[in-house]
Design an enzyme around this catalytic site. Sequence first.
Site, mmCIF file in Angstrom:
data_model
loop_
_atom_site.group_PDB
_atom_site.id
_atom_site.type_symbol
_atom_site.label_atom_id
_atom_site.label_comp_id
_atom_site.label_asym_id
_atom_site.label_seq_id
_atom_site.Cartn_x
_atom_site.Cartn_y
_atom_site.Cartn_z
ATOM 1 N N SER A 23 0.743 -0.732 0.597
ATOM 2 C CA SER A 23 0.024 -0.341 -0.407
ATOM 3 C C SER A 23 1.281 1.569 -0.302
ATOM 4 C CB SER A 23 -0.398 0.163 1.200
ATOM 5 O OG SER A 23 -0.165 0.053 2.217
ATOM 6 N N GLU A 95 7.107 2.803 -9.135
ATOM 7 C CA GLU A 95 5.280 3.751 -9.721
ATOM 8 C C GLU A 95 4.342 2.967 -10.703
ATOM 9 O OE1 GLU A 95 4.145 5.352 -7.197
ATOM 10 O OE2 GLU A 95 5.014 6.654 -6.446
ATOM 11 N N CYS A 154 -6.079 2.059 13.564
ATOM 12 C CA CYS A 154 -6.292 1.239 14.411
ATOM 13 C C CYS A 154 -4.767 0.688 14.980
ATOM 14 C CB CYS A 154 -6.650 0.262 14.602
ATOM 15 S SG CYS A 154 -5.950 -1.388 13.321
ATOM 16 N N CYS A 186 -10.214 -1.236 8.822
ATOM 17 C CA CYS A 186 -10.856 -0.024 8.942
ATOM 18 C C CYS A 186 -10.965 0.032 7.615
ATOM 19 C CB CYS A 186 -9.180 0.692 9.428
ATOM 20 S SG CYS A 186 -9.366 0.580 11.306
HETATM 21 ZN ZN ZN Z 1 -6.981 -0.387 11.152
#
Ligand code: ZN
Length: 198
Positions: A23, A95, A154, A186
């Site tokens: 990510s 990228e 979180c 999340c």
């Molecule tokens: Zn989370």
Amino acid sequence: MVDSIPVKSLPRDTGWIEVICGSMFSGKTEELIRRLRRAQIARQRVAIFKPEIDNRYSEDRIVSHSGVSLPSIRVRDAGQILDNIGDVDVVGIDEVQFFGLDLVDVCEQLANEGHRVIIAGLDQDYLGKPFEPMPQLLAVAEYITKTLAICMVCGNPANRTQRVTRNDARVLVGAADSYEARCRNCFTTNLEEVTKAG
Ligand code: ZN
């Protein structure tokens, strides 16, 4: 990753493909730069490419979010990598989600010709879907490293990129403040939940 393989088992007289994916905010570019720097220290010849669309920080360098950088060549498409390759041992490409599927054949050709090819990019788009050409590159690569971020909600390990602006373009070259790293709990594909109206 390659660094964890005993030296005796490293490939010789052949090229190969290494993938660094994850990510945003997971340190992909930093890891790419670290490997390329080590190759340069060993006096290997290195060429580094990035897509022209990505000019967030600098036009002639790849730059990690932490500010580490290396000189790079901007190219409009994967074919231009072959045109600008020169006489090098190692090819870095950052990228890669901004290149099309043509990049897969280019990486295969470079590896077949004996280059160490190290590529970095997102493996999922803002909806959590596989982001071409990364799935295809993962399939043909010899070595794969998945980098994880830390969920900004979180604190769990995070492998998703949450868009926090209301925009449904798949490619949104982005300011860091348009995205957050999030874990699977999340992460949401409902942008209404994470953006303010108006
Ligand atoms: Zn989370």
